[in-house]
Design a protein around this motif. Structure first.
Motif, PDB file in Angstrom:
ATOM      1  N   VAL A   1      14.135 -32.996   4.626  1.00 34.15           N
ATOM      2  CA  VAL A   1      15.459 -32.572   4.227  1.00 34.15           C
ATOM      3  C   VAL A   1      15.440 -31.432   3.236  1.00 34.15           C
ATOM      4  O   VAL A   1      16.374 -30.571   3.416  1.00 34.15           O
ATOM      5  N   ALA A   2      14.777 -31.579   2.354  1.00 34.09           N
ATOM      6  CA  ALA A   2      14.421 -30.342   1.154  1.00 34.09           C
ATOM      7  C   ALA A   2      14.334 -29.218   1.866  1.00 34.09           C
ATOM      8  O   ALA A   2      14.851 -28.263   1.717  1.00 34.09           O
ATOM      9  N   ARG A   3      13.200 -29.070   2.913  1.00 34.75           N
ATOM     10  CA  ARG A   3      12.904 -27.893   3.673  1.00 34.75           C
ATOM     11  C   ARG A   3      13.953 -27.243   4.310  1.00 34.75           C
ATOM     12  O   ARG A   3      14.314 -26.050   4.212  1.00 34.75           O
ATOM     13  N   ALA A   4      15.114 -28.308   5.069  1.00 34.93           N
ATOM     14  CA  ALA A   4      16.165 -27.672   6.017  1.00 34.93           C
ATOM     15  C   ALA A   4      17.012 -27.101   4.991  1.00 34.93           C
ATOM     16  O   ALA A   4      17.793 -26.498   5.249  1.00 34.93           O
ATOM     17  N   ALA A   5      17.288 -27.685   3.956  1.00 31.02           N
ATOM     18  CA  ALA A   5      18.220 -27.385   2.741  1.00 31.02           C
ATOM     19  C   ALA A   5      18.176 -26.054   2.002  1.00 31.02           C
ATOM     20  O   ALA A   5      18.658 -25.690   1.215  1.00 31.02           O
ATOM     21  N   GLY A   6      16.538 -25.725   2.167  1.00 28.79           N
ATOM     22  CA  GLY A   6      16.171 -24.648   1.188  1.00 28.79           C
ATOM     23  C   GLY A   6      16.098 -24.929  -0.222  1.00 28.79           C
ATOM     24  O   GLY A   6      16.369 -24.153  -1.122  1.00 28.79           O
ATOM     25  N   VAL A   7      15.574 -26.259  -0.690  1.00 28.04           N
ATOM     26  CA  VAL A   7      15.952 -26.694  -1.898  1.00 28.04           C
ATOM     27  C   VAL A   7      14.355 -27.390  -2.318  1.00 28.04           C
ATOM     28  O   VAL A   7      13.721 -27.740  -1.332  1.00 28.04           O
ATOM     29  N   SER A   8      14.076 -27.686  -3.489  1.00 34.24           N
ATOM     30  CA  SER A   8      12.990 -28.342  -3.787  1.00 34.24           C
ATOM     31  C   SER A   8      13.175 -29.797  -3.402  1.00 34.24           C
ATOM     32  O   SER A   8      14.247 -30.329  -3.473  1.00 34.24           O
ATOM     33  N   TYR A   9      11.907 -30.483  -3.246  1.00 32.42           N
ATOM     34  CA  TYR A   9      12.056 -31.938  -3.346  1.00 32.42           C
ATOM     35  C   TYR A   9      12.684 -32.624  -4.455  1.00 32.42           C
ATOM     36  O   TYR A   9      13.546 -33.599  -4.086  1.00 32.42           O
ATOM     37  N   SER A  10      12.487 -32.422  -5.578  1.00 35.51           N
ATOM     38  CA  SER A  10      13.114 -33.019  -6.492  1.00 35.51           C
ATOM     39  C   SER A  10      14.543 -32.866  -6.731  1.00 35.51           C
ATOM     40  O   SER A  10      15.472 -33.807  -6.943  1.00 35.51           O
TER      41      SER A  10
ATOM     42  N   LYS B   1      26.983 -26.264  -4.509  1.00 35.57           N
ATOM     43  CA  LYS B   1      26.421 -25.779  -3.367  1.00 35.57           C
ATOM     44  C   LYS B   1      25.003 -26.196  -2.766  1.00 35.57           C
ATOM     45  O   LYS B   1      24.785 -26.556  -1.555  1.00 35.57           O
ATOM     46  N   SER B   2      24.268 -26.597  -3.849  1.00 37.21           N
ATOM     47  CA  SER B   2      22.742 -27.200  -3.349  1.00 37.21           C
ATOM     48  C   SER B   2      23.141 -28.576  -2.945  1.00 37.21           C
ATOM     49  O   SER B   2      22.659 -29.202  -1.916  1.00 37.21           O
ATOM     50  N   ILE B   3      24.287 -29.253  -3.435  1.00 37.45           N
ATOM     51  CA  ILE B   3      24.688 -30.558  -3.054  1.00 37.45           C
ATOM     52  C   ILE B   3      25.054 -30.726  -1.720  1.00 37.45           C
ATOM     53  O   ILE B   3      24.690 -31.262  -0.697  1.00 37.45           O
ATOM     54  N   LEU B   4      25.936 -29.754  -1.434  1.00 41.19           N
ATOM     55  CA  LEU B   4      26.328 -29.585  -0.057  1.00 41.19           C
ATOM     56  C   LEU B   4      25.403 -29.228   0.955  1.00 41.19           C
ATOM     57  O   LEU B   4      25.502 -29.878   2.167  1.00 41.19           O
ATOM     58  N   ARG B   5      24.314 -28.533   0.545  1.00 43.71           N
ATOM     59  CA  ARG B   5      23.376 -27.919   1.492  1.00 43.71           C
ATOM     60  C   ARG B   5      22.292 -29.226   1.852  1.00 43.71           C
ATOM     61  O   ARG B   5      22.040 -29.408   2.979  1.00 43.71           O
ATOM     62  N   VAL B   6      22.202 -30.142   0.887  1.00 45.54           N
ATOM     63  CA  VAL B   6      21.562 -31.290   1.044  1.00 45.54           C
ATOM     64  C   VAL B   6      22.138 -32.170   1.986  1.00 45.54           C
ATOM     65  O   VAL B   6      21.522 -32.832   3.127  1.00 45.54           O
ATOM     66  N   GLN B   7      23.365 -32.523   1.640  1.00 47.86           N
ATOM     67  CA  GLN B   7      24.154 -33.280   2.513  1.00 47.86           C
ATOM     68  C   GLN B   7      24.176 -32.979   3.983  1.00 47.86           C
ATOM     69  O   GLN B   7      24.064 -33.867   4.864  1.00 47.86           O
TER      70      GLN B   7
END
Length: 340
Positions: free
Chosen positions: A9-18, A33-39
């Motif tokens: 999920v983190a990789r697909a959203a382009g964010v860190s695991y944490s 914007k990060s919340i929306l990408r993770v969701q």
């Protein structure tokens, strides 16, 4: 992608695991914007959270209570041992289980015990109860303060409780009726049902199921008025002895509830042909009676499996996850297939 992980999920959203973990656990401190990408990544990957692993990581614990009938009752003693057997086994899952005594077949006394539970005192409650307005109100109160209630063996407070875990009692009654029909072939007979209390939904449902099958075309089986013995051995002895003495044409007995030790004692005293007998629950006494050819069939609801399923369902409910209704399929025991 099979079983995507939070790393995926983190990789697909382009964010860190944490960051993905913070979004999943709603800990804040993450840009919108990060919340929306993770969701979006969670939805696109079909990620499903491993609640068990999450609970272990945050050291989630559970406090479950069982309110069980006490007294000299074969099946309830077996059921109690099944619960007690789970106490140590479930400690590794951080599940604390306590057993509380209530009088058998007394819904108002059970309701009074439940009314003493305060908000936050436990995570879920398991009960064996019969229909009563007081019990329904007590269950509604617990559900209202965030303590779900699971009914066992006999469903009760069906509009208020969270889940019923147990056998289909109508089907169990139909099974007993079918065994009695097999025993009589296409001949005639008089079948005496014995139950604890008509207020108990399981007893009422079993009687209804047996009545349906015995009323089918073919043969001439007459279902007599049920004896209500309140699961008390002395009532069983007195009422059954009187019934057999007054009606020597009784060819079948269906014992729906308990008090079966007294029933077996009376059967032991019969000289000559005895009625065909079907009863519920494999206990030490019913097993010995099968082996001695004093009864013919036992319909057992497998209490160890029932309690294990109930505890698993209670964990799922406490985690606020969807619950699939657990199936408990009874076993028919004859003298020939008793377990070792």
């Amino acid at each position: 992608m099979p079983n995507p992980t939070l790393h995926d999920v983190a990789r697909a959203a382009g964010v860190s695991y944490s960051t993905a973990d913070r979004v999943l656990n709603r800990r804040g401190g993450v840009a919108e914007k990060s919340i929306l990408r993770v969701q979006r990544a969670i939805e696109e990957l079909g990620y499903q959270r491993d609640i068990h692993a999450a609970n272990l990581s945050r050291r989630r614990s559970y406090d479950f209570r069982f309110y069980l009938p006490f007294g000299d009752h074969g099946f309830f003693s077996v059921l109690r041992r099944a619960v007690e057997g789970q106490i140590q086994q479930r400690l590794a899952e951080r599940v604390q289980i306590t057993v509380h005594d209530v009088p058998p077949l007394d819904a108002d006394a059970l309701a009074a015990e439940l009314s003493r539970i305060g908000a936050g005192e436990c995570d879920c409650v398991g009960i064996i109860g019969s229909d009563s307005a007081a019990l329904t109100l007590a269950v509604e109160r617990l559900e209202g303060i965030g303590i779900p209630v699971v009914t066992l063996v006999s469903d009760a407070a069906i509009d208020a409780r969270s889940l019923y875990v147990g056998i289909d009692n109508v089907a169990a009654g139909r099974t007993a009726g079918r065994l009695l029909r097999f025993a009589h072939g296409r001949g005639s007979g008089r079948v005496l049902p014995i139950l604890g209390k008509l207020d108990s939904r399981d007893h009422r449902d079993r009687l209804s199921g047996a009545r349906e099958v015995l009323a089918e075309p073919g043969g001439d089986l007459h279902l007599l008025s049920p004896l209500e013995v309140l699961d008390r051995p002395e009532a069983m002895r007195e009422k059954l002895a009187a019934a057999l003495a007054s009606d020597p044409q009784i060819t079948g007995i269906y014992s729906i509830g308990a008090g079966n030790r007294a029933l077996i004692q009376i059967l032991r005293q019969i000289t000559g042909p005895r009625p065909f007998v079907v009863l519920h629950e494999l206990t030490a006494h019913s097993r010995a009676a099968l082996e001695a050819d004093l009864i013919d069939a036992v319909i057992d609801q497998k209490p160890d499996q029932e309690i294990a399923l109930a505890i698993q369902a209670m964990k799922t409910i406490a985690d606020q996850l969807p619950v699939v209704h657990p199936e408990v399929n009874p076993t028919i025991f004859l003298r020939d297939n008793l377990p070792a």
